[in-house]
Enzyme design. Structure first.
Site, mmCIF file in Angstrom:
data_model
loop_
_atom_site.group_PDB
_atom_site.id
_atom_site.type_symbol
_atom_site.label_atom_id
_atom_site.label_comp_id
_atom_site.label_asym_id
_atom_site.label_seq_id
_atom_site.Cartn_x
_atom_site.Cartn_y
_atom_site.Cartn_z
ATOM 1 N N TYR A 152 0.766 -1.229 -0.202
ATOM 2 C CA TYR A 152 -0.150 0.221 -0.007
ATOM 3 C C TYR A 152 0.832 1.284 -0.138
ATOM 4 O O TYR A 152 0.657 2.157 -0.889
ATOM 5 C CB TYR A 152 -0.887 -0.170 1.136
ATOM 6 C CG TYR A 152 -1.881 1.110 1.398
ATOM 7 C CD1 TYR A 152 -2.589 1.743 0.288
ATOM 8 C CD2 TYR A 152 -1.623 1.983 2.488
ATOM 9 C CE1 TYR A 152 -3.345 2.654 0.373
ATOM 10 C CE2 TYR A 152 -2.526 3.075 2.760
ATOM 11 C CZ TYR A 152 -3.415 3.533 1.741
ATOM 12 O OH TYR A 152 -4.135 4.683 1.926
HETATM 13 P P1 NAP Z 1 -13.539 3.201 1.047
HETATM 14 O O1 NAP Z 1 -14.697 3.685 2.201
HETATM 15 O O2 NAP Z 1 -12.952 1.838 1.325
HETATM 16 O O3 NAP Z 1 -14.283 3.632 -0.358
HETATM 17 C C1 NAP Z 1 -13.506 3.098 -1.506
HETATM 18 C C2 NAP Z 1 -14.012 3.653 -2.787
HETATM 19 O O4 NAP Z 1 -13.494 3.080 -3.733
HETATM 20 C C3 NAP Z 1 -15.710 3.165 -2.557
HETATM 21 O O5 NAP Z 1 -16.507 4.047 -3.257
HETATM 22 C C4 NAP Z 1 -15.310 1.939 -3.599
HETATM 23 O O6 NAP Z 1 -16.898 1.731 -4.306
HETATM 24 C C5 NAP Z 1 -14.220 2.481 -4.514
HETATM 25 N N1 NAP Z 1 -13.698 1.094 -5.159
HETATM 26 C C6 NAP Z 1 -13.021 0.190 -4.745
HETATM 27 N N2 NAP Z 1 -12.293 -0.551 -5.460
HETATM 28 C C7 NAP Z 1 -13.038 -0.220 -6.620
HETATM 29 C C8 NAP Z 1 -12.749 -0.660 -8.131
HETATM 30 N N3 NAP Z 1 -12.164 -1.701 -8.421
HETATM 31 N N4 NAP Z 1 -13.262 0.095 -9.101
HETATM 32 C C9 NAP Z 1 -14.060 1.166 -8.944
HETATM 33 N N5 NAP Z 1 -14.252 1.617 -7.616
HETATM 34 C C10 NAP Z 1 -13.618 0.888 -6.608
HETATM 35 O O7 NAP Z 1 -12.190 4.294 1.085
HETATM 36 P P2 NAP Z 1 -11.744 5.506 2.061
HETATM 37 O O8 NAP Z 1 -11.316 4.782 3.228
HETATM 38 O O9 NAP Z 1 -12.631 6.515 1.967
HETATM 39 O O10 NAP Z 1 -10.156 5.839 1.164
HETATM 40 C C11 NAP Z 1 -10.288 6.672 -0.101
HETATM 41 C C12 NAP Z 1 -8.912 7.062 -0.385
HETATM 42 O O11 NAP Z 1 -8.387 7.598 0.611
HETATM 43 C C13 NAP Z 1 -8.150 5.651 -0.698
HETATM 44 O O12 NAP Z 1 -7.193 5.931 -1.992
HETATM 45 C C14 NAP Z 1 -7.284 5.547 0.377
HETATM 46 O O13 NAP Z 1 -6.138 4.768 -0.295
HETATM 47 C C15 NAP Z 1 -6.862 6.767 0.855
HETATM 48 N N6 NAP Z 1 -6.738 6.852 2.525
HETATM 49 C C16 NAP Z 1 -7.576 6.436 3.132
HETATM 50 C C17 NAP Z 1 -7.438 6.366 4.548
HETATM 51 C C18 NAP Z 1 -8.342 5.835 5.439
HETATM 52 O O14 NAP Z 1 -7.859 5.801 6.829
HETATM 53 N N7 NAP Z 1 -9.637 5.750 5.266
HETATM 54 C C19 NAP Z 1 -5.947 6.939 4.988
HETATM 55 C C20 NAP Z 1 -5.036 7.400 3.977
HETATM 56 C C21 NAP Z 1 -5.559 7.291 2.645
HETATM 57 P P3 NAP Z 1 -16.978 0.041 -4.645
HETATM 58 O O15 NAP Z 1 -16.642 -0.740 -3.630
HETATM 59 O O16 NAP Z 1 -18.551 0.145 -4.853
HETATM 60 O O17 NAP Z 1 -16.430 -0.199 -5.898
#
Ligand code: NAP
Length: 244
Positions: A152
């Site tokens: 990651y």
């Molecule tokens: P999340 O709640 O897991 O949501 C992920 C989103 O991406 C969902 O809308 C999902 O929709 C979509 N997705 C996943 N796989 C996909 C695919 N193959 N094709 C199309 N859409 C896809 O994510 P989050 O935690 O908000 O994180 C968002 C971003 O922030 C990510 O890049 C993550 O690495 C970054 N980030 C998050 C955190 C954290 O602690 N949450 C920290 C640092 C960075 P579907 O499942 O319907 O496809």
């Protein structure tokens, strides 16, 4: 004509918070995800508030799905996408020796290849119009060697460099490219981490996980003209973790 924003992963967590905030500013938001029910609920909520939203159902995993989504969003935006938020990402954690090739390919496909080809498709259009904004989602664990974050963290380290390269390539044509680097954030995606999220958050001065809204504020700032002189930056929104 309304400004159009394409938000990958705009149906959950940080991406959905960004979609809501951009829509409130009058931006037509186009959200992408695989789960149709979640996508339709997201846009129904935004439309119910009198704003413009569309959903594209796609499993983003390679250049062709990325290019198709970019083209569909361009059609929905009456010929243009003004803002691209490269947000969809997956974050499997674990020691390097436990990761298999399938996981490696999945992480690098969604976290690196898809943003790469979305930019390849959309940045030249923005450059032609002389204006555009791209915000990439990174992570604090791309900035230091955290055990269990090899896949990651390294995928997002690629995004950090790509942010600067794209700023160099497209900035002179009026396209601003920046990144937001969140710390642990409560989302549907991190629900499964349970106490682990709190423990990671406790290492930072803020001492707690962020809300999706707190991260979205920074993304929206960089995506809009309020950040008009900011190019190639990586804004840490990590409760101070990478500062200390
Ligand atoms: P999340 O709640 O897991 O949501 C992920 C989103 O991406 C969902 O809308 C999902 O929709 C979509 N997705 C996943 N796989 C996909 C695919 N193959 N094709 C199309 N859409 C896809 O994510 P989050 O935690 O908000 O994180 C968002 C971003 O922030 C990510 O890049 C993550 O690495 C970054 N980030 C998050 C955190 C954290 O602690 N949450 C920290 C640092 C960075 P579907 O499942 O319907 O496809």
């Amino acid at each position: 004509m309304a400004t159009t924003a394409l938000i990958t992963g705009g149906t959950s967590g940080i991406g959905r918070a960004v979609a809501g905030k951009l829509a409130e500013l009058g931006v037509h938001v186009v959200v992408v995800g695989r789960n149709v029910k979640r996508g339709e609920t997201t846009i129904a909520d935004i439309r119910a508030a009198g704003r413009l939203a569309d959903f594209i159902a796609s499993d983003l995993q390679d250049a062709s799905s990325a290019r198709q989504v970019a083209r569909k969003a361009t059609e929905l935006g009456n010929g243009q996408v003004d803002i691209l938020i490269n947000n969809a990402g997956i974050y499997p954690f674990g020691p390097t020796h436990e990761m298999d090739e399938g996981q490696f390919d999945k992480v690098y496909s969604l976290n690196v290849k898809v943003p790469y080809f979305l930019v390849a498709e959309l940045a030249p259009q923005m450059a032609k119009r002389g204006k555009g904004a791209i915000v990439n989602l990174s992570t604090m664990v791309a900035d230091y060697g955290a055990s269990g974050m090899s896949l990651y963290g390294s995928s997002k380290a690629a995004i950090n460099l790509l942010t600067k390269v794209w700023a160099a390539e497209y900035g002179p044509s009026g396209v601003r490219v920046n990144a937001v680097s969140p710390g642990p954030t409560r989302t549907e995606g991190t629900d499964a981490m349970g106490e682990g999220l709190e423990r990671l958050a406790a290492e930072a001065p803020a001492g707690r996980p962020a809300t999706a809204d707190e991260i979205a504020e920074a993304i929206v700032f960089l995506a809009t003209d309020r950040a008009s002189f900011i190019h190639g930056a990586k804004l840490a929104v990590d409760g101070g973790r990478t500062a200390v």
